[in-house]
Design a protein around this motif. Structure first.
Motif, PDB file in Angstrom:
ATOM      1  N   MET A   1      52.459 -24.229 -19.526  1.00  0.00           N
ATOM      2  CA  MET A   1      51.748 -23.335 -20.444  1.00  0.00           C
ATOM      3  C   MET A   1      50.911 -22.321 -19.674  1.00  0.00           C
ATOM      4  N   GLU A   2      50.275 -22.763 -18.592  1.00  0.00           N
ATOM      5  CA  GLU A   2      49.474 -21.841 -17.782  1.00  0.00           C
ATOM      6  C   GLU A   2      50.342 -20.746 -17.191  1.00  0.00           C
ATOM      7  N   ARG A   3      51.502 -21.132 -16.669  1.00  0.00           N
ATOM      8  CA  ARG A   3      52.419 -20.136 -16.093  1.00  0.00           C
ATOM      9  C   ARG A   3      52.953 -19.199 -17.167  1.00  0.00           C
ATOM     10  N   ALA A   4      53.292 -19.738 -18.338  1.00  0.00           N
ATOM     11  CA  ALA A   4      53.789 -18.901 -19.426  1.00  0.00           C
ATOM     12  C   ALA A   4      52.704 -17.955 -19.924  1.00  0.00           C
ATOM     13  N   SER A   5      51.465 -18.407 -19.929  1.00  0.00           N
ATOM     14  CA  SER A   5      50.353 -17.561 -20.350  1.00  0.00           C
ATOM     15  C   SER A   5      50.142 -16.413 -19.370  1.00  0.00           C
ATOM     16  N   LEU A   6      50.227 -16.716 -18.080  1.00  0.00           N
ATOM     17  CA  LEU A   6      50.096 -15.655 -17.077  1.00  0.00           C
ATOM     18  C   LEU A   6      51.213 -14.627 -17.219  1.00  0.00           C
ATOM     19  N   ARG A   7      52.412 -15.120 -17.445  1.00  0.00           N
ATOM     20  CA  ARG A   7      53.545 -14.212 -17.615  1.00  0.00           C
ATOM     21  C   ARG A   7      53.376 -13.367 -18.869  1.00  0.00           C
ATOM     22  N   ALA A   8      52.924 -13.971 -19.946  1.00  0.00           N
ATOM     23  CA  ALA A   8      52.722 -13.235 -21.194  1.00  0.00           C
ATOM     24  C   ALA A   8      51.640 -12.171 -21.035  1.00  0.00           C
ATOM     25  N   SER A   9      50.589 -12.484 -20.292  1.00  0.00           N
ATOM     26  CA  SER A   9      49.542 -11.483 -20.096  1.00  0.00           C
ATOM     27  C   SER A   9      50.013 -10.360 -19.183  1.00  0.00           C
ATOM     28  N   ARG A  10      50.969 -10.666 -18.309  1.00  0.00           N
ATOM     29  CA  ARG A  10      51.488  -9.663 -17.385  1.00  0.00           C
ATOM     30  C   ARG A  10      52.501  -8.734 -18.059  1.00  0.00           C
ATOM     31  N   VAL A  11      53.457  -9.296 -18.810  1.00  0.00           N
ATOM     32  CA  VAL A  11      54.523  -8.473 -19.389  1.00  0.00           C
ATOM     33  C   VAL A  11      54.344  -8.241 -20.883  1.00  0.00           C
ATOM     34  N   GLY A  12      53.401  -8.890 -21.495  1.00  0.00           N
ATOM     35  CA  GLY A  12      53.171  -8.741 -22.935  1.00  0.00           C
ATOM     36  C   GLY A  12      53.814  -9.891 -23.698  1.00  0.00           C
ATOM     37  N   PHE A  13      53.216 -10.219 -24.821  1.00  0.00           N
ATOM     38  CA  PHE A  13      53.697 -11.367 -25.598  1.00  0.00           C
ATOM     39  C   PHE A  13      55.059 -11.107 -26.229  1.00  0.00           C
ATOM     40  N   ASP A  14      55.348  -9.858 -26.568  1.00  0.00           N
ATOM     41  CA  ASP A  14      56.640  -9.551 -27.179  1.00  0.00           C
ATOM     42  C   ASP A  14      57.789  -9.768 -26.204  1.00  0.00           C
ATOM     43  N   ARG A  15      57.602  -9.351 -24.968  1.00  0.00           N
ATOM     44  CA  ARG A  15      58.663  -9.483 -23.966  1.00  0.00           C
ATOM     45  C   ARG A  15      58.698 -10.866 -23.322  1.00  0.00           C
ATOM     46  N   ALA A  16      57.616 -11.616 -23.417  1.00  0.00           N
ATOM     47  CA  ALA A  16      57.553 -12.924 -22.756  1.00  0.00           C
ATOM     48  C   ALA A  16      58.365 -13.977 -23.486  1.00  0.00           C
ATOM     49  N   GLY A  17      58.690 -13.745 -24.737  1.00  0.00           N
ATOM     50  CA  GLY A  17      59.438 -14.739 -25.489  1.00  0.00           C
ATOM     51  C   GLY A  17      58.518 -15.830 -26.027  1.00  0.00           C
ATOM     52  N   GLY A  18      59.110 -16.875 -26.509  1.00  0.00           N
ATOM     53  CA  GLY A  18      58.343 -17.942 -27.139  1.00  0.00           C
ATOM     54  C   GLY A  18      58.081 -19.132 -26.251  1.00  0.00           C
ATOM     55  N   ARG A  19      58.120 -18.939 -24.940  1.00  0.00           N
ATOM     56  CA  ARG A  19      57.932 -20.058 -24.021  1.00  0.00           C
ATOM     57  C   ARG A  19      56.560 -20.704 -24.175  1.00  0.00           C
ATOM     58  N   LEU A  20      55.527 -19.889 -24.314  1.00  0.00           N
ATOM     59  CA  LEU A  20      54.177 -20.427 -24.449  1.00  0.00           C
ATOM     60  C   LEU A  20      54.070 -21.276 -25.717  1.00  0.00           C
ATOM     61  N   LEU A  21      54.619 -20.785 -26.803  1.00  0.00           N
ATOM     62  CA  LEU A  21      54.580 -21.544 -28.059  1.00  0.00           C
ATOM     63  C   LEU A  21      55.399 -22.823 -27.958  1.00  0.00           C
ATOM     64  N   TYR A  22      56.536 -22.741 -27.300  1.00  0.00           N
ATOM     65  CA  TYR A  22      57.392 -23.917 -27.134  1.00  0.00           C
ATOM     66  C   TYR A  22      56.669 -25.009 -26.361  1.00  0.00           C
ATOM     67  N   PHE A  23      56.064 -24.644 -25.233  1.00  0.00           N
ATOM     68  CA  PHE A  23      55.357 -25.632 -24.414  1.00  0.00           C
ATOM     69  C   PHE A  23      54.116 -26.160 -25.125  1.00  0.00           C
ATOM     70  N   ALA A  24      53.419 -25.295 -25.849  1.00  0.00           N
ATOM     71  CA  ALA A  24      52.235 -25.737 -26.590  1.00  0.00           C
ATOM     72  C   ALA A  24      52.621 -26.721 -27.691  1.00  0.00           C
ATOM     73  N   ASP A  25      53.737 -26.469 -28.351  1.00  0.00           N
ATOM     74  CA  ASP A  25      54.196 -27.381 -29.400  1.00  0.00           C
ATOM     75  C   ASP A  25      54.519 -28.750 -28.816  1.00  0.00           C
ATOM     76  N   ARG A  26      55.200 -28.785 -27.682  1.00  0.00           N
ATOM     77  CA  ARG A  26      55.526 -30.056 -27.031  1.00  0.00           C
ATOM     78  C   ARG A  26      54.264 -30.770 -26.550  1.00  0.00           C
ATOM     79  N   TRP A  27      53.304 -30.003 -26.043  1.00  0.00           N
ATOM     80  CA  TRP A  27      52.040 -30.555 -25.552  1.00  0.00           C
ATOM     81  C   TRP A  27      51.275 -31.217 -26.701  1.00  0.00           C
ATOM     82  N   LEU A  28      51.246 -30.551 -27.856  1.00  0.00           N
ATOM     83  CA  LEU A  28      50.581 -31.119 -29.031  1.00  0.00           C
ATOM     84  C   LEU A  28      51.285 -32.387 -29.506  1.00  0.00           C
ATOM     85  N   SER A  29      52.602 -32.414 -29.436  1.00  0.00           N
ATOM     86  CA  SER A  29      53.356 -33.604 -29.846  1.00  0.00           C
ATOM     87  C   SER A  29      53.033 -34.796 -28.951  1.00  0.00           C
ATOM     88  N   CYS A  30      52.940 -34.550 -27.648  1.00  0.00           N
ATOM     89  CA  CYS A  30      52.606 -35.631 -26.713  1.00  0.00           C
ATOM     90  C   CYS A  30      51.218 -36.194 -27.002  1.00  0.00           C
TER      91      CYS A  30
END
Length: 90
Positions: free
Chosen positions: A34-63
């Motif tokens: 999630m940290e890496r996906a957040s850095l990438r999203a802040s660098r390239v923008g949330f639209d271009r970063a895809g849903g990786r941050l949301l995907y990892f956050a969803d799995r993290w919440l499930s755990c």
């Protein structure tokens, strides 16, 4: 005079302990992702970063939800904050 025998905390089985260890390792891995996906999203923008941050956050919440269920306790405050952001319930 009646005396009450104090009941101890319920013990976890070996399978539950192994599952908790696995969940702990998984949450640490997902947090790093999630940290890496957040850095990438802040660098390239949330639209271009895809849903990786949301995907990892969803799995993290499930755990965390599964670990809280096994331990029969509340989730940590930071999990509640992330859950509030996403508007999800356990």
């Amino acid at each position: 005079m009646p005396t009450a025998i104090p009941a101890g905390e319920p013990r976890l089985s070996a399978r539950q302990i192994a599952r908790l260890v696995w969940l702990r390792l998984r949450t640490r891995y997902l947090l790093r992702r999630m940290e890496r996906a957040s850095l990438r999203a802040s660098r390239v923008g949330f639209d271009r970063a895809g849903g990786r941050l949301l995907y990892f956050a969803d799995r993290w919440l499930s755990c965390h939800a599964e670990a809280a269920e096994i331990l029969r306790c509340e989730e940590p405050p930071e999990v509640a904050q992330v859950r509030a952001i996403f508007g999800r319930r356990p």
